[in-house]
Motif scaffolding. Structure first.
Motif, PDB file in Angstrom:
ATOM      1  N   GLN A   3       0.805  -1.378  -0.028  1.00 36.39           N
ATOM      2  CA  GLN A   3      -0.122   0.064   0.011  1.00 36.39           C
ATOM      3  C   GLN A   3       1.147   1.028  -0.194  1.00 36.39           C
ATOM      4  OE1 GLN A   3      -3.470   0.377  -0.903  1.00 36.39           O
ATOM      5  NE2 GLN A   3      -2.604   2.829  -0.668  1.00 36.39           N
ATOM      6  N   SER A   4       2.483   1.192   0.828  1.00 39.00           N
ATOM      7  CA  SER A   4       2.666   2.366   1.007  1.00 39.00           C
ATOM      8  C   SER A   4       3.320   2.796  -0.995  1.00 39.00           C
ATOM      9  CB  SER A   4       4.052   2.890   1.828  1.00 39.00           C
ATOM     10  OG  SER A   4       4.336   1.057   1.817  1.00 39.00           O
ATOM     11  N   ASP A  38      16.694   1.843  -0.779  1.00 37.41           N
ATOM     12  CA  ASP A  38      15.287   0.911  -0.238  1.00 37.41           C
ATOM     13  C   ASP A  38      15.505  -0.100  -1.610  1.00 37.41           C
ATOM     14  OD1 ASP A  38      13.745  -0.874   1.038  1.00 37.41           O
ATOM     15  OD2 ASP A  38      12.081   0.613   1.378  1.00 37.41           O
ATOM     16  N   PRO A  39      16.424  -1.188  -1.333  1.00 39.05           N
ATOM     17  CA  PRO A  39      16.737  -1.883  -2.864  1.00 39.05           C
ATOM     18  C   PRO A  39      15.150  -3.201  -2.497  1.00 39.05           C
ATOM     19  CG  PRO A  39      18.322  -1.872  -1.407  1.00 39.05           C
ATOM     20  CD  PRO A  39      17.726  -0.996  -0.524  1.00 39.05           C
ATOM     21  N   ASP A  40      14.592  -3.668  -1.566  1.00 46.04           N
ATOM     22  CA  ASP A  40      13.485  -4.160  -1.394  1.00 46.04           C
ATOM     23  C   ASP A  40      12.423  -3.413  -2.506  1.00 46.04           C
ATOM     24  OD1 ASP A  40      14.314  -6.153  -0.554  1.00 46.04           O
ATOM     25  OD2 ASP A  40      14.426  -6.371   1.609  1.00 46.04           O
ATOM     26  N   LEU A  41      12.461  -2.286  -1.453  1.00 53.63           N
ATOM     27  CA  LEU A  41      11.037  -1.775  -2.478  1.00 53.63           C
ATOM     28  C   LEU A  41      10.755  -1.081  -4.017  1.00 53.63           C
ATOM     29  CD1 LEU A  41       8.538  -0.276  -1.558  1.00 53.63           C
ATOM     30  CD2 LEU A  41       9.083   2.077  -1.554  1.00 53.63           C
ATOM     31  N   LEU A  42      12.352  -0.758  -4.100  1.00 53.34           N
ATOM     32  CA  LEU A  42      13.314  -1.112  -5.640  1.00 53.34           C
ATOM     33  C   LEU A  42      12.619  -2.227  -6.442  1.00 53.34           C
ATOM     34  CD1 LEU A  42      14.073   1.273  -7.587  1.00 53.34           C
ATOM     35  CD2 LEU A  42      16.476   0.236  -7.388  1.00 53.34           C
ATOM     36  N   MET A  43      13.307  -3.394  -6.006  1.00 51.29           N
ATOM     37  CA  MET A  43      12.801  -4.326  -6.612  1.00 51.29           C
ATOM     38  C   MET A  43      11.460  -4.720  -6.693  1.00 51.29           C
ATOM     39  SD  MET A  43      15.623  -5.524  -8.302  1.00 51.29           S
ATOM     40  CE  MET A  43      15.362  -7.119  -9.138  1.00 51.29           C
ATOM     41  N   GLU A  44      10.551  -4.390  -5.872  1.00 52.45           N
ATOM     42  CA  GLU A  44       8.948  -4.929  -5.433  1.00 52.45           C
ATOM     43  C   GLU A  44       8.291  -3.865  -7.137  1.00 52.45           C
ATOM     44  OE1 GLU A  44       5.178  -3.986  -3.391  1.00 52.45           O
ATOM     45  OE2 GLU A  44       7.392  -3.934  -2.200  1.00 52.45           O
ATOM     46  N   ALA A  45       8.921  -2.086  -6.882  1.00 49.48           N
ATOM     47  CA  ALA A  45       8.119  -1.443  -8.453  1.00 49.48           C
ATOM     48  C   ALA A  45       9.351  -2.119  -9.700  1.00 49.48           C
ATOM     49  CB  ALA A  45       8.844  -0.264  -7.989  1.00 49.48           C
ATOM     50  N   ALA A  46      10.222  -2.897 -10.157  1.00 51.29           N
ATOM     51  CA  ALA A  46      10.894  -2.914 -10.832  1.00 51.29           C
ATOM     52  C   ALA A  46      10.165  -4.558 -10.723  1.00 51.29           C
ATOM     53  CB  ALA A  46      12.146  -3.635 -10.399  1.00 51.29           C
ATOM     54  N   ILE A  64      -0.031   4.456 -15.849  1.00 54.29           N
ATOM     55  CA  ILE A  64       0.690   3.810 -14.392  1.00 54.29           C
ATOM     56  C   ILE A  64      -0.720   4.172 -13.428  1.00 54.29           C
ATOM     57  CG2 ILE A  64       2.380   3.686 -12.584  1.00 54.29           C
ATOM     58  CD1 ILE A  64       3.075   2.427 -15.802  1.00 54.29           C
ATOM     59  N   ARG A  65      -1.307   5.644 -13.320  1.00 54.89           N
ATOM     60  CA  ARG A  65      -2.128   6.357 -12.149  1.00 54.89           C
ATOM     61  C   ARG A  65      -3.271   4.958 -12.280  1.00 54.89           C
ATOM     62  NH1 ARG A  65      -6.002   8.413 -10.088  1.00 54.89           N
ATOM     63  NH2 ARG A  65      -5.589   9.894  -8.395  1.00 54.89           N
ATOM     64  N   GLU A  66      -3.552   4.748 -13.130  1.00 48.91           N
ATOM     65  CA  GLU A  66      -5.592   4.021 -13.584  1.00 48.91           C
ATOM     66  C   GLU A  66      -4.226   2.543 -13.353  1.00 48.91           C
ATOM     67  OE1 GLU A  66      -6.249   3.864 -16.977  1.00 48.91           O
ATOM     68  OE2 GLU A  66      -6.577   6.035 -17.457  1.00 48.91           O
ATOM     69  N   MET A  67      -3.776   2.039 -13.755  1.00 47.28           N
ATOM     70  CA  MET A  67      -3.235   0.494 -13.204  1.00 47.28           C
ATOM     71  C   MET A  67      -3.222   0.666 -12.194  1.00 47.28           C
ATOM     72  SD  MET A  67      -0.624  -0.133 -16.281  1.00 47.28           S
ATOM     73  CE  MET A  67      -0.719  -2.362 -15.604  1.00 47.28           C
ATOM     74  N   VAL A  68      -2.271   1.364 -10.921  1.00 49.68           N
ATOM     75  CA  VAL A  68      -1.825   0.975  -9.542  1.00 49.68           C
ATOM     76  C   VAL A  68      -3.887   1.621  -8.722  1.00 49.68           C
ATOM     77  CG1 VAL A  68      -1.287   2.260  -7.334  1.00 49.68           C
ATOM     78  CG2 VAL A  68      -0.202   1.400  -9.353  1.00 49.68           C
ATOM     79  N   VAL A  69      -4.613   2.463  -9.128  1.00 55.07           N
ATOM     80  CA  VAL A  69      -5.783   2.722  -8.592  1.00 55.07           C
ATOM     81  C   VAL A  69      -6.370   1.335  -8.871  1.00 55.07           C
ATOM     82  CG1 VAL A  69      -7.686   4.152  -8.789  1.00 55.07           C
ATOM     83  CG2 VAL A  69      -5.418   5.282  -8.716  1.00 55.07           C
ATOM     84  N   SER A  70      -6.502   1.243  -9.577  1.00 53.41           N
ATOM     85  CA  SER A  70      -7.307  -0.222 -10.235  1.00 53.41           C
ATOM     86  C   SER A  70      -7.052  -1.563  -9.185  1.00 53.41           C
ATOM     87  CB  SER A  70      -7.344  -0.584 -11.575  1.00 53.41           C
ATOM     88  OG  SER A  70      -6.514  -0.786 -12.315  1.00 53.41           O
ATOM     89  N   GLY A  71      -5.893  -1.480  -9.663  1.00 56.15           N
ATOM     90  CA  GLY A  71      -4.963  -2.719  -8.601  1.00 56.15           C
ATOM     91  C   GLY A  71      -4.536  -3.768  -9.560  1.00 56.15           C
ATOM     92  N   LYS A  72      -4.046  -3.286 -10.336  1.00 57.88           N
ATOM     93  CA  LYS A  72      -3.694  -4.439 -11.456  1.00 57.88           C
ATOM     94  C   LYS A  72      -1.915  -4.460 -10.856  1.00 57.88           C
ATOM     95  CE  LYS A  72      -6.621  -3.551 -15.414  1.00 57.88           C
ATOM     96  NZ  LYS A  72      -7.128  -2.797 -16.762  1.00 57.88           N
TER      97      LYS A  72
END
Length: 72
Positions: A3-4, A38-46, A64-72
């Motif tokens: 979520q963060s 924060d390498p773990d967070l970077l890898m999560e995004a990647a 990207i915003r649409e994808m994240v808001v829709s939960g994809k």
């Protein structure tokens, strides 16, 4: 995606769109400082960007915003 990170992605997309308009592109690096603190967070995004969704290096912030808001 935790979520963060979702909140951060939406915030950055909103800011970039407000500054440069709806056609602005960005990469997942836009969500991080120039140093890798924060390498773990970077890898999560990647992983979400590259492996899960097979997105190009640069994508439209509105997409990207649409994808994240829709939960994809």
């Amino acid at each position: 995606m935790r979520q963060s990170l979702r909140a951060k992605v939406i915030e950055i997309c909103d800011r970039k769109i407000a500054q440069k308009g709806p056609n602005v592109g960005l990469s997942f690096y836009a969500f991080f400082a120039n140093r890798n603190d924060d390498p773990d967070l970077l890898m999560e995004a990647a992983t979400w960007w590259i492996k899960t969704h097979r997105l190009d290096h640069f994508e439209k912030a509105v997409k990207i915003r649409e994808m994240v808001v829709s939960g994809k």
